[in-house]
Design a protein around this motif. Structure first.
Motif, PDB file in Angstrom:
ATOM      1  N   ALA A 155      81.497  39.041   4.944  1.00  0.00           N
ATOM      2  CA  ALA A 155      81.735  37.947   4.517  1.00  0.00           C
ATOM      3  C   ALA A 155      81.128  37.056   5.828  1.00  0.00           C
ATOM      4  O   ALA A 155      80.157  35.797   5.141  1.00  0.00           O
ATOM      5  CB  ALA A 155      82.546  37.227   3.888  1.00  0.00           C
ATOM      6  N   MET A 156      81.241  37.258   6.834  1.00  0.00           N
ATOM      7  CA  MET A 156      80.684  36.565   7.954  1.00  0.00           C
ATOM      8  C   MET A 156      79.735  36.491   8.022  1.00  0.00           C
ATOM      9  O   MET A 156      78.773  35.770   7.908  1.00  0.00           O
ATOM     10  CB  MET A 156      82.051  37.418   9.029  1.00  0.00           C
ATOM     11  CG  MET A 156      81.563  36.317  10.001  1.00  0.00           C
ATOM     12  SD  MET A 156      83.216  36.723  10.683  1.00  0.00           S
ATOM     13  CE  MET A 156      82.545  37.859  11.724  1.00  0.00           C
ATOM     14  N   ALA A 157      78.535  37.669   7.854  1.00  0.00           N
ATOM     15  CA  ALA A 157      77.288  37.880   7.880  1.00  0.00           C
ATOM     16  C   ALA A 157      77.003  37.435   9.080  1.00  0.00           C
ATOM     17  O   ALA A 157      75.740  37.120   9.023  1.00  0.00           O
ATOM     18  CB  ALA A 157      76.517  36.846   6.951  1.00  0.00           C
ATOM     19  N   ILE A 211      77.389  45.268   3.362  1.00  0.00           N
ATOM     20  CA  ILE A 211      76.859  44.278   2.973  1.00  0.00           C
ATOM     21  C   ILE A 211      77.499  43.457   2.444  1.00  0.00           C
ATOM     22  O   ILE A 211      78.606  43.654   3.251  1.00  0.00           O
ATOM     23  CB  ILE A 211      77.540  45.938   1.162  1.00  0.00           C
ATOM     24  CG1 ILE A 211      76.953  46.936   0.978  1.00  0.00           C
ATOM     25  CG2 ILE A 211      77.775  44.547   0.470  1.00  0.00           C
ATOM     26  CD1 ILE A 211      77.970  47.507  -0.551  1.00  0.00           C
ATOM     27  N   ILE A 212      76.818  42.261   2.272  1.00  0.00           N
ATOM     28  CA  ILE A 212      77.650  41.003   2.449  1.00  0.00           C
ATOM     29  C   ILE A 212      78.595  40.364   1.179  1.00  0.00           C
ATOM     30  O   ILE A 212      77.507  40.400  -0.454  1.00  0.00           O
ATOM     31  CB  ILE A 212      76.182  40.275   3.045  1.00  0.00           C
ATOM     32  CG1 ILE A 212      76.210  40.983   4.750  1.00  0.00           C
ATOM     33  CG2 ILE A 212      76.469  38.624   3.012  1.00  0.00           C
ATOM     34  CD1 ILE A 212      74.444  39.993   5.925  1.00  0.00           C
ATOM     35  N   LYS A 213      79.508  39.840   1.065  1.00  0.00           N
ATOM     36  CA  LYS A 213      79.735  39.619   0.060  1.00  0.00           C
ATOM     37  C   LYS A 213      79.031  38.303  -0.521  1.00  0.00           C
ATOM     38  O   LYS A 213      79.248  37.598   1.090  1.00  0.00           O
ATOM     39  CB  LYS A 213      81.491  39.054   0.371  1.00  0.00           C
ATOM     40  CG  LYS A 213      82.410  40.538   0.474  1.00  0.00           C
ATOM     41  CD  LYS A 213      83.428  39.744   1.613  1.00  0.00           C
ATOM     42  CE  LYS A 213      84.442  40.905   1.546  1.00  0.00           C
ATOM     43  NZ  LYS A 213      85.539  40.958   2.422  1.00  0.00           N
ATOM     44  N   PRO A 214      78.796  37.788  -1.356  1.00  0.00           N
ATOM     45  CA  PRO A 214      79.341  37.860  -2.937  1.00  0.00           C
ATOM     46  C   PRO A 214      78.519  39.436  -3.283  1.00  0.00           C
ATOM     47  O   PRO A 214      76.910  39.208  -2.795  1.00  0.00           O
ATOM     48  CB  PRO A 214      79.305  36.796  -3.881  1.00  0.00           C
ATOM     49  CG  PRO A 214      79.107  36.175  -3.687  1.00  0.00           C
ATOM     50  CD  PRO A 214      78.558  36.067  -1.290  1.00  0.00           C
ATOM     51  N   PHE A 215      79.217  40.598  -3.126  1.00  0.00           N
ATOM     52  CA  PHE A 215      78.250  41.519  -3.777  1.00  0.00           C
ATOM     53  C   PHE A 215      78.279  42.466  -5.200  1.00  0.00           C
ATOM     54  O   PHE A 215      79.650  41.330  -5.768  1.00  0.00           O
ATOM     55  CB  PHE A 215      78.318  42.795  -3.035  1.00  0.00           C
ATOM     56  CG  PHE A 215      79.862  43.377  -2.560  1.00  0.00           C
ATOM     57  CD1 PHE A 215      80.174  43.949  -3.559  1.00  0.00           C
ATOM     58  CD2 PHE A 215      81.211  42.300  -2.259  1.00  0.00           C
ATOM     59  CE1 PHE A 215      81.537  44.398  -4.174  1.00  0.00           C
ATOM     60  CE2 PHE A 215      81.708  42.814  -2.145  1.00  0.00           C
ATOM     61  CZ  PHE A 215      82.837  43.915  -2.804  1.00  0.00           C
TER      62      PHE A 215
END
Lengths: 124, 558
Positions: free
Chosen positions: A83-85, A102-106
């Motif tokens: 989620a940090m990205a 993959i970055i949250k939200p996914f």
């Protein structure tokens, strides 16, 4: 059956990913922290790892570093989940040999697509 | 040669003739005048004779009285006493009264030499006096120079006695006028000061060359600073006979120097404060960055679970839903998407303020951007029953822009247009080159925006009256972010609206954008995204790497 290990300290994420992948015909195992992931691959051999970066204790990046350093897991496909990205983390992940991120939200659908794509690439 | 003018005080005419004759014999040409009374003598004397020859004794007058007159009138005419008979006493008396010489009338052979001698003596006396006067004048001038000098000046002998101490020096030392000469410092001043001065004097004498110091005299507010120079004075150029000194008042200079020193210290102090402020700000910035990460993680992880679960429900992962169930879950999906958009917008604004919002300029085809944006908003258009029309020429020049960010702007504008358009209307997306730029416009046939609101529309957190009236959701950040993105790429954005004919939002991008405007962000945090995923169905979504806005169109619809 293709085995996926989901490593995330958030039980909700673990449940969601496990359900989606399970429904799509994968055998899913999960652990809640980095050390458990390292311990898991010492005895078992999943086909792919979904690895959260920000976890208490051993971070995802540290886990990845150990995986790549060990002969048995050097080629294990890894998709980072974060989620940090923070770009530097993503870059560091690729440097350490991550296969995708993959970055949250996914979207679970998209996650499934990524898993399939990474597995197809590693099979070649 | 001029004739010698002789005044003779003589009562006997034949004697006067003899005197003139005697002078003539000795080669002295003369013009002579004979007088025999006091008053005649006085008027004769006023004629300014070169010499007086005076008989010693006359009826009613005599040489001593004549000599007294000569002395009184300060006439410097030499007087030779010539007499028939003269005792030693009268001779001595005459000389004592100022006679140059004396001689007897029967020895007139001596007259010539005596006159010559007297004249020579006279000349010598005059030149000596002139020299004395000149010396006097020089002395007065030097005294003036010393006494009127704004510097304090002294000369002391080897024993430290003041030979010269000008008025300034006495003032400086706090002494009464004309009190120092002949005395030493230790006779005049308190011992510590006298000793200090003696030490400085001694140092100069020992070194036998000029010495410079800074000294202070006076008490309290009267304390003043001086620059002193001492120098040895020697008559023969070797051994030091005396010591000279000059003090220049440098109090004002020292004050300025001090002011400068204080000002410098203050500046250094302020610089230190600024540095501390900078550190504090950097610390604050660091805290903000951590907050950013924390918000990103803490809000988006649960959101991930909600949105992911909803997506799976809508896709039938948990079994087929009834129409009613589907509508309800779709509402949840929209709420989740909106929450995600709001979080992304807030984080974007945060990043823009921190200077961490990077711009990556690359030559880009605007037609590609329009295609990506319309594709992303496709489901939303379908849902709202609105048509999109693309109006672009065959050939569009490429522009140097950050494609992901411009796509975000365009999605933003089209999303807004959809929100405010009634169903069964058309939104037109156009792009046309004009001289040095390309202008992209999104035109809707909606209700339009009241004139009064138009100037506010690009402000952060502004929500139009229509949005409030219709209870439309949104934080009011979309247009503010769009404006900032476009302006960071040297573009502009503007709005034209008519309350009955709809709204057109246009933005221009320069054709020749200078690549040097790339922002140097310290930390670049893509808020969402990742490489585009594989398409696996009709409800394909497009996610742009580092492009949070692409999520606006997230989620499939039935």
């Amino acid at each position: 059956m293709t085995r996926v290990l989901v490593v995330d300290d958030d039980p909700g994420i673990v449940a969601l990913v496990s359900y989606k992948l399970g429904r799509s015909g994968f055998e899913v195992d999960s652990v809640g922290d980095g050390q458990a992931a390292v311990d898991f691959v010492a005895t078992q051999t999943p086909d792919l790892m979904m690895l959260d970066i920000m976890m208490p204790g051993l971070s995802g990046l540290e886990v990845l570093e150990r995986l790549r350093a060990s002969e048995t897991t050097a080629k294990l496909p890894v998709i980072m989940l974060t989620a940090m990205a923070q770009e530097s983390d993503v870059e560091r992940g690729f440097e350490l040999g991550a296969d995708d991120y993959i970055i949250k939200p996914f979207s679970p659908r998209e996650l499934l697509g990524r898993v399939n794509a990474v597995l197809a690439r590693s099979a070649r | 040669m001029c004739a010698l003018r002789v005044l003779m005080l003589e009562d006997r005419a034949e004697d006067a003739e003899l005197l003139a004759l005697a002078l003539h014999r000795d080669g002295i040409e003369c013009e002579w005048t004979r007088v025999q009374t006091r008053s005649e003598f006085l008027s004769g004397l006023r004629e300014g004779p070169d010499i007086v020859l005076s008989d010693y004794s006359l009826p009613g007058f005599n040489a001593l009285e004549a000599l007294a007159i000569v002395t009184e009138t300060r006439v410097e005419t030499p007087v030779i006493v010539v007499t028939g008979a003269m005792s030693e006493e009268t001779c001595v008396e005459s000389l004592r009264h100022g006679a140059s010489d004396y001689l007897l009338k029967d020895r007139l052979a001596r007259l010539g030499p005596a006159v010559k001698q007297a004249m020579a003596d006279q000349k010598l006396r005059i030149s000596r006096r002139e020299a004395e006067q000149a010396s006097e004048r020089l002395g007065a001038t030097l005294r003036g120079v010393v006494n009127n000098s704004p510097s304090a000046i002294f000369v002391k002998d080897r024993e430290g006695r003041y030979l010269i101490a000008n008025r300034r020096l006495e003032e400086m030392l706090g002494l009464p006028a004309d009190s120092a000469t002949g005395l030493r410092d230790r006779d005049l001043l308190p011992a510590p000061i006298a000793d200090a001065l003696a030490a400085l004097d001694g140092d100069c004498i020992a070194a036998n060359r000029p010495r410079q110091h800074e000294e202070e005299f006076g008490d309290g507010a009267d304390r003043r600073s001086y620059l002193s120079v001492r120098y040895p004075i020697s008559g023969d150029g070797e051994a030091t006979d005396a010591i000279g000194g000059i003090y220049t008042d440098i109090t004002a200079m020292k004050r300025i120097e001090n002011d400068i020193r204080v000002a410098r210290a203050e500046l250094r102090n302020q610089a230190a404060h600024l540095e501390q402020d900078n550190l504090d700000l950097r610390e604050l910035d660091h805290v903000k960055a951590e907050f950013l990460q924390s918000v990103s993680h803490e809000l988006r992880t649960p959101l991930s679970i909600i949105n992911g679960t909803v997506e799976m429900m809508l896709e039938g992962d948990f079994g087929q839903l009834s129409t009613e169930e589907r509508e309800l879950v779709a509402t949840v999906e929209k709420a989740g998407d909106r929450l995600d958009t709001t979080i992304i917008d807030l984080l974007t604004v945060f990043q823009m303020d921190r200077g961490g919002f990077a711009v990556n300029l690359r030559p880009t085809q605007l037609s590609d951007i329009i295609a990506r944006a319309t594709h992303a908003v496709g489901p939303m258009l379908d849902n709202a029953g609105i048509r999109a029309e693309i109006d672009i020429p065959q050939e569009l020049p490429s522009v140097s822009v950050d494609g992901d960010q411009i796509t975000r702007v365009l999605i933003n504008l089209v999303t807004n247009a959809i929100k405010f358009s009634p169903s069964d209307t058309t939104i037109t997306i156009s792009a046309h080159p004009h001289s040095s730029e390309v202008v992209v416009a999104v035109r809707d046939a909606g209700a339009g925006i009241p004139k009064a609101e138009q100037s506010q529309i690009f402000l952060r957190f502004h929500r139009g009256s229509a949005a409030v009236r219709e209870s439309m959701q949104g934080a009011g950040l979309g247009l503010a972010i769009s404006k900032e993105i476009v302006e960071r790429q040297r573009g502009w954005i503007d709005l034209e609206s008519d309350e009955h004919r709809g709204t057109t939002v246009s933005f221009g991008l320069p054709l020749d954008v200078d690549r040097s405007i790339e922002h140097r962000g310290e930390v670049r945090i893509p808020l969402s995204g990742g490489p585009p995923g594989p398409s696996d169905g009709a409800n394909q979504t497009i996610r742009q790497p580092d492009d949070p806005a692409a999520n606006t169109a997230e989620g499939g619809r039935p």
